[in-house]
Design a protein around this motif. Structure first.
Motif, PDB file in Angstrom:
ATOM      1  N   LEU A 266     -12.879   5.311  -1.973  1.00  0.00           N
ATOM      2  CA  LEU A 266     -12.978   4.464  -0.787  1.00  0.00           C
ATOM      3  C   LEU A 266     -13.894   3.262  -0.976  1.00  0.00           C
ATOM      4  CD1 LEU A 266     -12.945   6.904   2.251  1.00  0.00           C
ATOM      5  CD2 LEU A 266     -11.071   5.709   1.149  1.00  0.00           C
TER       6      LEU A 266
ATOM      7  N   ALA B 121      -4.704   4.236   6.647  1.00  0.00           N
ATOM      8  CA  ALA B 121      -4.355   3.822   5.290  1.00  0.00           C
ATOM      9  C   ALA B 121      -4.791   4.905   4.313  1.00  0.00           C
ATOM     10  CB  ALA B 121      -5.028   2.503   4.945  1.00  0.00           C
TER      11      ALA B 121
ATOM     12  N   ARG C  92      -0.942  10.046  -3.774  1.00  0.00           N
ATOM     13  CA  ARG C  92      -1.258   9.357  -2.526  1.00  0.00           C
ATOM     14  C   ARG C  92      -0.056   9.378  -1.589  1.00  0.00           C
ATOM     15  NH1 ARG C  92      -1.177   3.605  -1.764  1.00  0.00           N
ATOM     16  NH2 ARG C  92       0.695   3.724  -3.055  1.00  0.00           N
TER      17      ARG C  92
ATOM     18  N   SER D 261      -7.286   5.397  -4.767  1.00  0.00           N
ATOM     19  CA  SER D 261      -8.551   5.121  -5.439  1.00  0.00           C
ATOM     20  C   SER D 261      -9.668   5.619  -4.531  1.00  0.00           C
ATOM     21  CB  SER D 261      -8.706   3.610  -5.681  1.00  0.00           C
ATOM     22  OG  SER D 261      -8.677   2.904  -4.449  1.00  0.00           O
TER      23      SER D 261
ATOM     24  N   ILE E 239     -11.541  -0.599  -3.054  1.00  0.00           N
ATOM     25  CA  ILE E 239     -10.343  -0.968  -2.296  1.00  0.00           C
ATOM     26  C   ILE E 239      -9.362  -1.692  -3.219  1.00  0.00           C
ATOM     27  CG2 ILE E 239      -9.420  -2.305  -0.350  1.00  0.00           C
ATOM     28  CD1 ILE E 239     -11.125   0.121   0.435  1.00  0.00           C
ATOM     29  N   TYR E 240      -8.126  -1.222  -3.218  1.00  0.00           N
ATOM     30  CA  TYR E 240      -7.080  -1.843  -4.031  1.00  0.00           C
ATOM     31  C   TYR E 240      -5.838  -2.029  -3.164  1.00  0.00           C
ATOM     32  CZ  TYR E 240      -3.617  -2.622  -7.662  1.00  0.00           C
ATOM     33  OH  TYR E 240      -2.611  -3.155  -8.430  1.00  0.00           O
TER      34      TYR E 240
ATOM     35  N   PRO F  83      -8.198   2.717  -9.201  1.00  0.00           N
ATOM     36  CA  PRO F  83      -6.750   2.856  -8.993  1.00  0.00           C
ATOM     37  C   PRO F  83      -6.055   3.102 -10.316  1.00  0.00           C
ATOM     38  CG  PRO F  83      -7.440   0.560  -8.773  1.00  0.00           C
ATOM     39  CD  PRO F  83      -8.684   1.370  -8.857  1.00  0.00           C
TER      40      PRO F  83
ATOM     41  N   VAL G 184      -9.430   5.041   6.981  1.00  0.00           N
ATOM     42  CA  VAL G 184      -9.003   4.832   5.601  1.00  0.00           C
ATOM     43  C   VAL G 184      -9.330   6.123   4.858  1.00  0.00           C
ATOM     44  CG1 VAL G 184      -9.211   3.416   3.527  1.00  0.00           C
ATOM     45  CG2 VAL G 184      -9.500   2.371   5.781  1.00  0.00           C
TER      46      VAL G 184
ATOM     47  N   LEU H 215      -1.722   0.804   2.263  1.00  0.00           N
ATOM     48  CA  LEU H 215      -2.566  -0.373   2.062  1.00  0.00           C
ATOM     49  C   LEU H 215      -2.124  -1.240   0.882  1.00  0.00           C
ATOM     50  CD1 LEU H 215      -5.142  -1.437   3.601  1.00  0.00           C
ATOM     51  CD2 LEU H 215      -6.452  -0.689   1.625  1.00  0.00           C
TER      52      LEU H 215
ATOM     53  N   ALA I 225      -8.892  -3.239   5.219  1.00  0.00           N
ATOM     54  CA  ALA I 225      -9.369  -1.850   5.203  1.00  0.00           C
ATOM     55  C   ALA I 225     -10.525  -1.671   6.185  1.00  0.00           C
ATOM     56  CB  ALA I 225      -9.814  -1.459   3.790  1.00  0.00           C
TER      57      ALA I 225
ATOM     58  N   LEU J 257      -5.386   5.703   0.298  1.00  0.00           N
ATOM     59  CA  LEU J 257      -5.581   4.989  -0.958  1.00  0.00           C
ATOM     60  C   LEU J 257      -5.313   5.872  -2.175  1.00  0.00           C
ATOM     61  CD1 LEU J 257      -8.889   3.020  -0.272  1.00  0.00           C
ATOM     62  CD2 LEU J 257      -6.566   2.494   0.443  1.00  0.00           C
TER      63      LEU J 257
ATOM     64  N   SER K 125      -8.755   8.949   1.374  1.00  0.00           N
ATOM     65  CA  SER K 125      -8.414   9.163  -0.030  1.00  0.00           C
ATOM     66  C   SER K 125      -8.751  10.602  -0.378  1.00  0.00           C
ATOM     67  CB  SER K 125      -9.193   8.216  -0.938  1.00  0.00           C
ATOM     68  OG  SER K 125      -8.908   8.486  -2.296  1.00  0.00           O
TER      69      SER K 125
END
Length: 362
Positions: free
Chosen positions: A177, A171, A216, A175, A180-181, A208, A198, A150, A189, A173, A200
């Motif tokens: 959920l 995706a 990740r 960070s 979002i970054y 992040p 998505v 992402l 996303a 991440l 994490s």
């Protein structure tokens, strides 16, 4: 639907010194993490924790309510998939130190085991964008799930291309959920969570951080049969993903670029080190022996019911076997149309007759 005992997996993972290895050890020793959460310091020491970690469990237990974490996840529409869960990605389970908890918005499907990661620079050239889009689009069309991170650049391009092809994409991440970054990918996303997931391994609200992204990257490569690198300079984070893929025993692919482009220096080094050169999606499908996936998808599309009556009857049979009369009542179709449509569906192998005038979906 959270994994049973998810609240205790989440809580114990918060304790300093308890990583994936020790969490698995607690699970094996106690048979249930709820038991580990309530265990005495001496019992935790017997299970293999050091004194600092055992004390950390007691201190956390004094002020932490595990159930509250699940309530917060549910409020944000986030699922917790833990290591023993049958939904946990099979390929990821076999990497070194897999994450014990995956936070997910969206849905993971068995079909996602047929996945390829595509990564690259955050500042691709026009050539890099086109190559990334074309590979992702064609692979997604063939039934391959596209995995990326992402990030700006190549990552965003491949997620969008997979969605435009009508395929699935995941995706991962660095960070939480609900953080979002980069921020401009929030809408992307959301689209991914509706046509994939998505993920994490960081709790909600985790910001992040540079140290999060290598971890990740190991999930991106760990969920895929192979990783394709599209444009990467000599210090690109995409090379970290490629290195993880190699260490995990997965295939590494590289898209060649111009010898005059700094964006291709890392990619060309991968090729020199043994990565497989990729010019088309077929190169990847052939190397990973995924040609049959494309064939099965084409056959499925050919058999996909187009008639509204067929779709209505298949939907009704999704809940289990039903008699013709019951199907007519549910779908509000004439009994003659129900009987004729069922005969066609049976000929196409989509349903079967399980007893007199009673049918079930295959």
């Amino acid at each position: 639907m959270h994994t049973p005992e998810a609240e205790f997996w989440i809580a114990l993972a918060l304790v300093d010194g308890i990583g994936p290895g020790r969490l698995k050890r607690l699970y094996t020793h106690f048979g249930a993490l709820a038991t580990a959460w309530q265990a005495s310091t001496s019992a935790l020491l017997d299970a293999g924790l050091d004194s600092r970690s055992a004390q950390g469990v007691q201190q956390l237990r004094a002020h932490h309510q595990p159930e509250e974490a699940l309530r917060k996840l549910s409020a944000f529409g986030v699922d917790a998939i833990c290591w023993p869960d049958e939904r946990y990605p099979r390929l990821l389970r076999h990497i070194a130190n897999p994450p014990m908890v995956l936070y997910a918005r969206g849905e993971l499907l068995p079909a996602d085991e047929v996945a390829v990661a595509i990564v690259g620079t955050r500042q691709p050239s026009a050539y890099g964008r086109q190559a990334a889009q074309q590979l992702a689009h064609h692979l997604a069309e063939k039934g391959v799930t596209i995995i990326s991170g992402l990030a700006r650049g190549v990552d965003g391009e491949v997620h969008r291309a997979a969605l435009e092809a009508g395929g699935r994409t995941i995706a991962v991440l660095g960070s939480g959920l609900n953080v979002i970054y980069p921020r401009e990918h929030a809408a992307l996303a959301g689209a991914i969570s509706r046509k994939g997931a998505v993920l994490s391994d960081y709790p909600l609200d985790a910001q992040p951080d540079a140290v999060h992204f290598p971890a990740r990257n190991r999930i991106v490569s760990g969920m895929a049969l192979g990783t394709i690198v599209v444009e990467a300079g000599e210090t690109s984070g995409a090379l970290i993903t490629a290195r993880f893929a190699g260490e995990q025993g997965r295939d590494v692919f590289a898209v060649p670029g111009s010898i005059f482009s700094r964006q291709s220096l890392g990619v060309h080094r991968l090729i020199q080190d043994g990565a497989k050169l990729v010019a088309t999606a077929d190169d990847v499908l052939e190397e990973l022996n995924l040609g049959m996936v494309a064939h099965q998808l084409e056959m499925q599309q050919l058999l996909e019911p187009q008639d509204p009556a067929e779709r209505a009857l298949l939907g009704a049979l999704a809940a289990g076997p039903k008699h013709v009369d019951e199907l007519a009542r549910e779908t509000k179709l004439p009994i003659a149309q129900v009987s004729g449509t069922l005969a066609l569906l049976e000929l196409n192998g989509l349903i079967r007759q399980v007893s007199a005038l009673t049918y079930a979906a295959h």
